[in-house]
Design a protein around this motif. Structure first.
Motif, PDB file in Angstrom:
ATOM      1  N   PHE A 111     -22.106   5.250  97.489  1.00  0.00           N
ATOM      2  CA  PHE A 111     -22.027   3.843  97.094  1.00  0.00           C
ATOM      3  C   PHE A 111     -20.634   3.387  96.729  1.00  0.00           C
ATOM      4  CE2 PHE A 111     -26.243   3.111  97.769  1.00  0.00           C
ATOM      5  CZ  PHE A 111     -27.111   3.815  96.964  1.00  0.00           C
ATOM      6  N   GLY A 112     -19.754   4.346  96.389  1.00  0.00           N
ATOM      7  CA  GLY A 112     -18.398   3.954  96.059  1.00  0.00           C
ATOM      8  C   GLY A 112     -18.209   3.404  94.671  1.00  0.00           C
ATOM      9  N   ILE A 113     -19.255   3.314  93.874  1.00  0.00           N
ATOM     10  CA  ILE A 113     -19.078   3.013  92.454  1.00  0.00           C
ATOM     11  C   ILE A 113     -19.812   4.073  91.649  1.00  0.00           C
ATOM     12  CG2 ILE A 113     -18.796   0.513  92.744  1.00  0.00           C
ATOM     13  CD1 ILE A 113     -21.634   0.152  91.785  1.00  0.00           C
ATOM     14  N   GLN A 114     -19.420   4.210  90.406  1.00  0.00           N
ATOM     15  CA  GLN A 114     -20.056   5.204  89.553  1.00  0.00           C
ATOM     16  C   GLN A 114     -21.327   4.585  89.006  1.00  0.00           C
ATOM     17  OE1 GLN A 114     -17.490   6.647  86.517  1.00  0.00           O
ATOM     18  NE2 GLN A 114     -18.909   8.192  85.776  1.00  0.00           N
ATOM     19  N   MET A 115     -22.459   5.084  89.455  1.00  0.00           N
ATOM     20  CA  MET A 115     -23.731   4.471  89.090  1.00  0.00           C
ATOM     21  C   MET A 115     -24.878   5.454  89.303  1.00  0.00           C
ATOM     22  SD  MET A 115     -24.761   2.146  92.379  1.00  0.00           S
ATOM     23  CE  MET A 115     -26.497   2.285  91.990  1.00  0.00           C
ATOM     24  N   THR A 116     -25.952   5.188  88.594  1.00  0.00           N
ATOM     25  CA  THR A 116     -27.185   5.953  88.776  1.00  0.00           C
ATOM     26  C   THR A 116     -28.263   4.975  89.170  1.00  0.00           C
ATOM     27  OG1 THR A 116     -26.480   7.434  87.002  1.00  0.00           O
ATOM     28  CG2 THR A 116     -28.777   7.580  87.701  1.00  0.00           C
ATOM     29  N   GLY A 117     -28.883   5.181  90.306  1.00  0.00           N
ATOM     30  CA  GLY A 117     -29.939   4.261  90.701  1.00  0.00           C
ATOM     31  C   GLY A 117     -30.510   4.652  92.043  1.00  0.00           C
ATOM     32  N   GLY A 118     -31.614   4.024  92.378  1.00  0.00           N
ATOM     33  CA  GLY A 118     -32.226   4.262  93.673  1.00  0.00           C
ATOM     34  C   GLY A 118     -32.828   5.638  93.835  1.00  0.00           C
ATOM     35  N   SER A 119     -32.883   6.408  92.746  1.00  0.00           N
ATOM     36  CA  SER A 119     -33.394   7.786  92.815  1.00  0.00           C
ATOM     37  C   SER A 119     -32.609   8.603  93.817  1.00  0.00           C
ATOM     38  CB  SER A 119     -34.880   7.805  93.203  1.00  0.00           C
ATOM     39  OG  SER A 119     -35.638   7.046  92.304  1.00  0.00           O
ATOM     40  N   LEU A 120     -31.315   8.299  93.927  1.00  0.00           N
ATOM     41  CA  LEU A 120     -30.524   8.891  95.001  1.00  0.00           C
ATOM     42  C   LEU A 120     -29.468   9.873  94.517  1.00  0.00           C
ATOM     43  CD1 LEU A 120     -30.211   5.665  97.144  1.00  0.00           C
ATOM     44  CD2 LEU A 120     -31.464   7.743  97.742  1.00  0.00           C
ATOM     45  N   SER A 121     -29.528  10.261  93.253  1.00  0.00           N
ATOM     46  CA  SER A 121     -28.491  11.148  92.713  1.00  0.00           C
ATOM     47  C   SER A 121     -28.376  12.421  93.529  1.00  0.00           C
ATOM     48  CB  SER A 121     -28.793  11.485  91.253  1.00  0.00           C
ATOM     49  OG  SER A 121     -28.844  10.310  90.483  1.00  0.00           O
ATOM     50  N   ILE A 122     -29.527  13.076  93.747  1.00  0.00           N
ATOM     51  CA  ILE A 122     -29.452  14.332  94.483  1.00  0.00           C
ATOM     52  C   ILE A 122     -29.204  14.072  95.962  1.00  0.00           C
ATOM     53  CG2 ILE A 122     -30.779  16.332  95.219  1.00  0.00           C
ATOM     54  CD1 ILE A 122     -31.817  16.590  92.431  1.00  0.00           C
ATOM     55  N   ALA A 123     -29.885  13.113  96.522  1.00  0.00           N
ATOM     56  CA  ALA A 123     -29.690  12.811  97.936  1.00  0.00           C
ATOM     57  C   ALA A 123     -28.219  12.533  98.240  1.00  0.00           C
ATOM     58  CB  ALA A 123     -30.556  11.616  98.350  1.00  0.00           C
ATOM     59  N   ASN A 124     -27.569  11.751  97.377  1.00  0.00           N
ATOM     60  CA  ASN A 124     -26.191  11.342  97.647  1.00  0.00           C
ATOM     61  C   ASN A 124     -25.156  12.391  97.271  1.00  0.00           C
ATOM     62  OD1 ASN A 124     -27.165   8.965  98.599  1.00  0.00           O
ATOM     63  ND2 ASN A 124     -26.480   7.706  96.877  1.00  0.00           N
ATOM     64  N   SER A 125     -25.496  13.272  96.330  1.00  0.00           N
ATOM     65  CA  SER A 125     -24.487  14.230  95.861  1.00  0.00           C
ATOM     66  C   SER A 125     -24.803  15.674  96.198  1.00  0.00           C
ATOM     67  CB  SER A 125     -24.296  14.076  94.347  1.00  0.00           C
ATOM     68  OG  SER A 125     -23.598  12.891  94.070  1.00  0.00           O
ATOM     69  N   PHE A 126     -25.857  15.888  96.970  1.00  0.00           N
ATOM     70  CA  PHE A 126     -26.233  17.251  97.353  1.00  0.00           C
ATOM     71  C   PHE A 126     -25.058  17.947  98.038  1.00  0.00           C
ATOM     72  CE2 PHE A 126     -28.996  20.657  97.936  1.00  0.00           C
ATOM     73  CZ  PHE A 126     -29.208  21.012  99.257  1.00  0.00           C
ATOM     74  N   GLN A 127     -24.549  17.303  99.064  1.00  0.00           N
ATOM     75  CA  GLN A 127     -23.445  17.878  99.816  1.00  0.00           C
ATOM     76  C   GLN A 127     -22.201  18.021  98.934  1.00  0.00           C
ATOM     77  OE1 GLN A 127     -24.103  18.967 102.704  1.00  0.00           O
ATOM     78  NE2 GLN A 127     -22.129  19.442 103.616  1.00  0.00           N
ATOM     79  N   GLN A 128     -21.927  16.986  98.159  1.00  0.00           N
ATOM     80  CA  GLN A 128     -20.733  16.959  97.296  1.00  0.00           C
ATOM     81  C   GLN A 128     -20.730  18.139  96.330  1.00  0.00           C
ATOM     82  OE1 GLN A 128     -20.916  13.862  94.341  1.00  0.00           O
ATOM     83  NE2 GLN A 128     -18.704  13.712  94.131  1.00  0.00           N
ATOM     84  N   TYR A 129     -21.854  18.351  95.665  1.00  0.00           N
ATOM     85  CA  TYR A 129     -21.892  19.417  94.665  1.00  0.00           C
ATOM     86  C   TYR A 129     -21.957  20.799  95.305  1.00  0.00           C
ATOM     87  CZ  TYR A 129     -21.770  16.699  90.402  1.00  0.00           C
ATOM     88  OH  TYR A 129     -21.342  15.911  89.346  1.00  0.00           O
ATOM     89  N   ARG A 130     -22.560  20.864  96.474  1.00  0.00           N
ATOM     90  CA  ARG A 130     -22.546  22.152  97.190  1.00  0.00           C
ATOM     91  C   ARG A 130     -21.111  22.525  97.517  1.00  0.00           C
ATOM     92  NH1 ARG A 130     -26.751  22.738 102.029  1.00  0.00           N
ATOM     93  NH2 ARG A 130     -26.241  24.925 101.639  1.00  0.00           N
ATOM     94  N   GLU A 131     -20.368  21.554  98.037  1.00  0.00           N
ATOM     95  CA  GLU A 131     -18.986  21.844  98.438  1.00  0.00           C
ATOM     96  C   GLU A 131     -18.129  22.216  97.229  1.00  0.00           C
ATOM     97  OE1 GLU A 131     -18.917  19.039 102.447  1.00  0.00           O
ATOM     98  OE2 GLU A 131     -17.472  18.677 100.827  1.00  0.00           O
ATOM     99  N   LEU A 132     -18.320  21.495  96.148  1.00  0.00           N
ATOM    100  CA  LEU A 132     -17.566  21.827  94.927  1.00  0.00           C
ATOM    101  C   LEU A 132     -17.828  23.274  94.520  1.00  0.00           C
ATOM    102  CD1 LEU A 132     -18.073  18.585  92.836  1.00  0.00           C
ATOM    103  CD2 LEU A 132     -15.874  19.662  93.284  1.00  0.00           C
ATOM    104  N   GLY A 133     -19.089  23.639  94.540  1.00  0.00           N
ATOM    105  CA  GLY A 133     -19.436  25.002  94.144  1.00  0.00           C
ATOM    106  C   GLY A 133     -18.876  26.024  95.108  1.00  0.00           C
ATOM    107  N   ALA A 134     -19.017  25.743  96.401  1.00  0.00           N
ATOM    108  CA  ALA A 134     -18.574  26.698  97.408  1.00  0.00           C
ATOM    109  C   ALA A 134     -17.058  26.846  97.396  1.00  0.00           C
ATOM    110  CB  ALA A 134     -19.054  26.257  98.785  1.00  0.00           C
ATOM    111  N   LYS A 135     -16.341  25.772  97.208  1.00  0.00           N
ATOM    112  CA  LYS A 135     -14.872  25.846  97.211  1.00  0.00           C
ATOM    113  C   LYS A 135     -14.371  26.583  95.970  1.00  0.00           C
ATOM    114  CE  LYS A 135     -14.139  21.857 100.157  1.00  0.00           C
ATOM    115  NZ  LYS A 135     -13.601  20.501 100.335  1.00  0.00           N
ATOM    116  N   THR A 136     -15.017  26.323  94.846  1.00  0.00           N
ATOM    117  CA  THR A 136     -14.621  27.043  93.631  1.00  0.00           C
ATOM    118  C   THR A 136     -14.829  28.537  93.833  1.00  0.00           C
ATOM    119  OG1 THR A 136     -15.323  25.104  92.355  1.00  0.00           O
ATOM    120  CG2 THR A 136     -14.972  27.167  91.146  1.00  0.00           C
TER     121      THR A 136
END
Lengths: 727, 154, 212
Positions: A111-136
């Protein structure tokens, strides 16, 4: 004065980089930043909690993970760290999860803004948090490999330990300092589902203990030196401004600091600032205020209902149209249904009422808010105080429920606190909504009238469907950052969501919308359009199934289009798990409903009876297809909780008389207690490794139609007016 | 302002407050015990539940002037209480909480129930916790957790 | 013959004790020693007593149901409070969970010593919350197997001194700042009417006799 929220950044055009740095107390910090800095710019040490960290591996082995979403009960502060920790091969027992404060780097990747809504936290950040973990993880391996002079490919990781050839091993905490100097990889391979250790497992919440022993602080619990409490006196009519304040008696209460008006929502409120809650309340109760209500519309539920019913008889703005809009005319009257649905305003009533704390120090400010929109709210506070957003340290607090109430687009809670903080510079101001403010001065799920004409074909399936819905838009003119995207040709596309895009293959299908302007504040309510529209659809589909003498699950499967694959899977699983519905005790009946929202398909069966004029729900069986189930224990909790949350649609209403909301507190607006809730709820998830989709709001649209359908089976009466009376 | 001596979690605490102040706000603001929550202020939701002697009491309704020297226990004392500990452990094991804001009150209610009735039936649980509101809807897991706590204490 | 005399005396003894007690009380109050004894005067006194009993401050806790009522419109008490075994609620949700020994005006909660529901034998409503007739309530109130074993003296004392009864005339304020409504006659009038009724022999109207 209404603070305008930051427009969604064209985030995707700015490059985001992952950076590693050393923390002040030692350890590795993984942070995001938005442009490649010159090497010389990078400070070699970061403060203990810099404003952009995602992962902090501390010398003691604990791993702090920042979550960019608001924990309001849905479990995101456990589920998102699970994802990162899994790819990182971190020792889960060492993980500490915390809220990210407001910060550019914490904007939603979609979404490009810092927000919680649409029940999309995991859907939208699944890849992001996986990559963060994998790169670390990759950097920790690199550090170990360098130390041991081996190839990274010769190393493996498990539970916060890197293992190398021979018997070599090193804990992440030991490697953290060295990992700081490793290059951050551009791309790393991610785990296959078979390799998941945490993802897909029923993992208990990280915040349980604190929430059970009284130590968990919510926004309302904040205590700061010199803190003052601000309460509001509200006008009787929404939008009124203050003409005159007689505060003599109020100010005579010992401990009162100030009394003055501020803008809030469309009008104004009078604020009392005092050293304690009770002082502020007593002073507020002694205010005598002359309100200017001239020219304000005085909404009245009875009058509104008549107005809406009239509008519903005409076609509105077209939200969906296919086939012949007049097809219904050629269907014999005996095969037609005309249904009028009356749905009232609803309040959110999270258990922790709205609140925000702001301290203004002249050249900086700090805020503490359980916020669904930290980015925009930080900017709104800054605007009020004449600061830049980065001069406002915005802390995200645990929220005692949200359901949509914690994301008003005008940032009303932090703005109110900031306005008071500006006037009483230096003192932290905790602005509190009382429960009466929440119920009577809230921002509600809009009231709706639906009129549906259905023509039934010879095969018992709907051959024509003409649907008019009448209700306010909470998007148009609201300051919502997505307004330009959501409103098309004057039509708020959220209103008909769930109906216009139905997966039912109904030919000759039309949905149109009227968006009356009413002097009532409205807002998104957990599951938004589908909560309303699926009540209408699912009760009508059930009626059709009954008329066709077909089992309601079978009927839905027959009517679903090819595109309804997730709904289909959910219904098939539901059929399997709810065979109990075919042999119920005397006086019991079952009802079915299904719902798709943000790419997750769900369905449920409810078993009800009536005892002493009261509805009893004995059992709910629910099923869903949400792609990969990241945390099935959390999903089960959301479905058990969501169907209970949604029951209020059958039980309560916000009504207006001569311009004022009639209900004041839980005695007049009564949500489900334990006896009203299902005695048991079993939840079944369709196995899948597809990307994870929405959860939090999805169960809500299921329960009202399922129960009403059961009541129809039990009593023969089809309820189209909510809340239920005379069941 | 009145000076009052209160017995809170086994300690004698002195406060200087307007004596009409509900005990809830004295606990939260004077004594910084914020585990007891404000949910409605009219006794409809139970988030403010404490124990006064053996009885669960809704502290939002109890003016501090009426407390006297009766012993008051809050959620903060439950971790040192045999029944409190079992209830908390059951709550954690059963992953009951969601937002958690109502749970102090629910736990205090469950402890009062189990102290009076060590083997509560479904109907007992439904009645004793029947006046507590949880908007997240954790009731189903609460039922299981109370039964679990009863088993732990048996 | 002797035994019969004793028996008659045994029966007469408590009655005369009541009358003596009643007269004594009357003397203490300075009432005329010629107490009203005719049935219709007694029934009129009873109607005054009945008018208090069926007013909201009293009848809200003299229910036939598993729950009390509240306010002047007598709606079901919120938060699912229930009777419990002995009318004091249930653990976790006792009457004392919210109601203290005195009114809490600052929080809008009525209170009196030992706040609790009247036992089911003392119900003055039916299961559908309809107020019972004057005849039915009189019958319940004067029946010692249902009224807690009270005779006329006991009833009078109960009406005179019981904290929960006295509370009806000092019911405190709600959160709107307004005092709750009180019964239609004063406490003194209620006690006097009770006395008259007791002295008249506690007559009860018959159903259909015209007393509602």
């Amino acid at each position: 004065m209404r603070a305008t929220l930051a427009r969604p950044n064209s985030h995707r055009s700015r490059r985001v980089f992952l950076r590693a740095s050393a923390a002040l107390g030692g350890g590795l910090l993984m942070s995001l930043y938005l442009a490649p800095p010159a090497i010389a710019e990078l400070p070699s040490h970061q403060p203990e909690s810099p404003p952009d960290a995602f992962v902090h591996i501390k010398p003691d082995g604990s791993i702090a993970i920042a979550v960019i979403y608001l924990e309001m009960g849905q479990g995101v502060l456990t589920s998102l760290p699970m994802i990162l920790a899994d790819e990182m091969d971190a020792d889960w027992s060492q993980v500490i999860s915390q809220h990210a404060p407001a910060g550019d780097v914490y904007r939603s990747p979609v979404f490009g803004i810092q927000m919680t809504g649409g029940s999309l936290s995991i859907a939208n950040s699944f890849q992001q948090y996986r990559e963060l973990g994998a790169k670390t993880r990759a950097m920790l391996i690199a550090a170990a490999a360098k130390r041991w002079r081996v190839a990274p490919s010769e190393c493996r990781t498990e539970n916060s330990v890197v293992y190398g050839p021979g018997n070599r091993s090193a804990r992440y905490a030991e490697l953290a300092d060295a990992a700081v100097g490793m290059p951050v990889p551009e791309k790393v391979p991610l785990k296959t589902p078979a390799e998941f250790r945490l993802i897909g497992k029923p993992v208990r919440r990280l915040d349980s203990r604190a929430k059970c022993d009284g130590s968990q602080k919510f926004g309302l619990d904040l205590d700061l030196p010199g803190m003052l409490i601000a309460l509001m006196a509200r006008p009787p009519i929404y939008g009124a401004r203050v003409k005159e304040i007689d505060s003599k008696e109020a100010r005579s209460v010992s401990g009162v600091r100030d009394v003055f008006a501020i803008p809030l929502l469309k009008g104004e409120v009078v604020v009392v600032v005092a050293d304690r809650f009770w002082t502020a309340k007593q002073a507020r109760d002694r205010l005598r205020i002359d309100w200017d209500v001239a020219g304000l519309e005085r909404p009245d539920s009875v009058e509104l209902r008549a107005r809406f019913k009239k509008l519903a008889r005409t076609t509105g703005l077209i939200a969906a149209s296919r086939g012949d809009p007049n097809a219904i005319d050629s269907i014999p009257a005996v095969n037609r249904i005309v249904a009028e649905y009356e749905l009232p305003y609803l309040a959110h009533t999270p258990m922790e009422p709205l609140n925000a704390t702001v301290r203004y120090d002249g050249d900086s400010a700090e805020a503490w808010v359980g916020s669904q929109f930290p980015g925009p709210e930080q900017a709104a506070i800054a605007q009020v105080l004449g600061l830049k957003p980065e001069q406002v340290k915005f802390n995200v607090e645990f929220a005692g429920g949200g359901f949509g109430r914690r994301g008003p687009f005008d940032a009303q809670a932090p703005v109110a606190a900031a306005l008071v903080a500006k006037r009483l510079r230096g003192a932290p101001i905790k602005f509190v909504w009382t429960r009466e403010d929440d119920v009577q001065g809230g921002q509600y799920r809009p009231m709706f009238e639906h009129r549906v004409e259905i023509g039934i074909g010879a095969d018992g399936m709907p051959a024509a469907w003409k649907h008019v819905m009448v209700g306010q838009s909470f998007i148009i003119g609201s300051g919502n950052p997505f307004e330009s995207v959501l409103v098309k040709d004057g039509l708020d596309t959220l209103i008909a969501e769930g109906a216009a895009d139905t997966r039912y293959a109904i030919p000759n299908f039309q949905v149109s919308v009227h968006q009356p302007t009413v002097n009532v504040a409205v807002l998104a309510w957990r599951s938004v359009g589908p909560a309303i529209n699926h009540f209408v659809l699912e009760t009508l589909i059930d009626e059709l199934a009954t008329r066709a003498n077909v089992d309601p699950i079978v009927y839905r499967l027959k009517l679903l289009s090819q595109e309804g694959a997730k709904l289909r899977a959910a219904l098939i699983l539901l059929d399997e798990k709810s065979q109990w519905r075919k042999a119920l005790a005397p006086g019991h009946a079952f009802g079915v409903a299904c719902s798709e929202y943000h790419n997750t398909g769900s369905a449920c069966v409810a078993e009800v009876s009536i005892k002493d004029h009261r509805l009893r729900i004995h059992r709910v069986t629910a099923s869903l297809h949400c792609g990969l189930a990241v945390n099935p224990l959390s999903i089960e909790a959301q479905y058990q909780g969501g169907v209970t949350f949604g029951l209020i649609q059958l039980m309560a209403a916000i009504t207006l008389k001569d311009g004022s909301v009639e209900q004041q507190n839980f005695d007049g607006y009564t949500p489900p207690y334990i006896a009203d809730a299902p005695a048991t709820t079993d939840v079944h998830i369709v196995p899948s490794t597809d990307p994870p989709t929405a959860i939090g709001e999805n169960p809500v649209p299921l329960i009202a139609p399922a129960v009403v359908n059961a009541l129809a089976r039990l009593t023969g009466k089809r309820h189209r007016v909510l809340p239920l009376v005379n069941i | 302002m009145t000076d009052l001596a209160l017995n809170i979690n086994g300690e004698r605490r002195m406060v200087s407050v307007d004596e009409t102040t509900p005990l809830l706000w004295v606990l939260r603001e004077e004594l910084k015990l914020t585990g007891t929550k404000y949910g409605c202020g009219i006794g409809a939701c139970g988030a403010c539940t404490v124990h006064v002697g053996d009885i669960a009491v809704r502290s939002c309704l109890l003016p501090v002037a009426l407390v006297g020297d009766r012993p008051v226990s809050t959620i903060e004392a439950m971790r040192s209480d045999r029944v409190g500990k079992a209830v908390q452990a059951a709550w954690i094991e059963n992953d009951v909480v969601q937002c958690g804001y109502c749970q102090s009150g629910l736990i205090m209610g469950a402890v009062a129930l189990l102290k009076a009735n060590p083997k509560p039936s479904d109907s007992d649980i439904e009645q004793s916790l029947g006046g507590n509101i949880c908007r997240c809807g954790t009731y189903v897991r609460i039922r299981a957790a109370v039964k679990d706590a009863a088993d732990r204490l048996a | 013959m002797g035994k019969a005399l004793v028996r008659r005396a045994a029966v007469g003894f408590p009655v005369s004790l009541c009358v003596i007690a009643g007269l004594t009380i009357a003397v203490f109050r300075g009432f005329a020693a010629d107490a009203p004894t005719n049935r219709s005067d007694g029934l009129a006194a009873w109607q005054s007593v009945y008018s208090v009993m069926v007013s909201p401050r009293c009848i809200n806790c003299h229910t036939a149901t598993n729950y009390p009522q509240q306010h002047d419109d007598r709606h079901r008490h919120f938060a699912n409070v229930v009777r419990g075994i002995d009318g004091h609620g249930v653990p976790g949700l006792n009457c004392a969970t919210c109601h203290q020994s005195a009114n809490a005006d600052s929080t809008g909660v009525p209170g009196a010593y030992d706040w609790h529901l009247a036992p089911l034998s003392m119900r003055w409503q039916d299961n559908e919350e309809h107020i019972l007739s004057s005849a039915a309530v009189c019958s319940a109130v004067s029946d010692r197997t249902r009224n807690g074993g009270l005779d006329g003296t006991g009833l009078l004392k109960h009406h005179e001194q019981e904290p929960l009864v006295l509370w009806a005339w000092a019911p405190g304020h709600g959160l709107d700042g307004k005092r709750r409504s009180v019964p239609p006659i004063t406490h003194a009038q209620f006690v006097a009417a009770t006395l008259h009724w007791v002295e008249a022999g506690m007559p009860c109207p018959k159903e259909g006799e015209g007393y509602r």
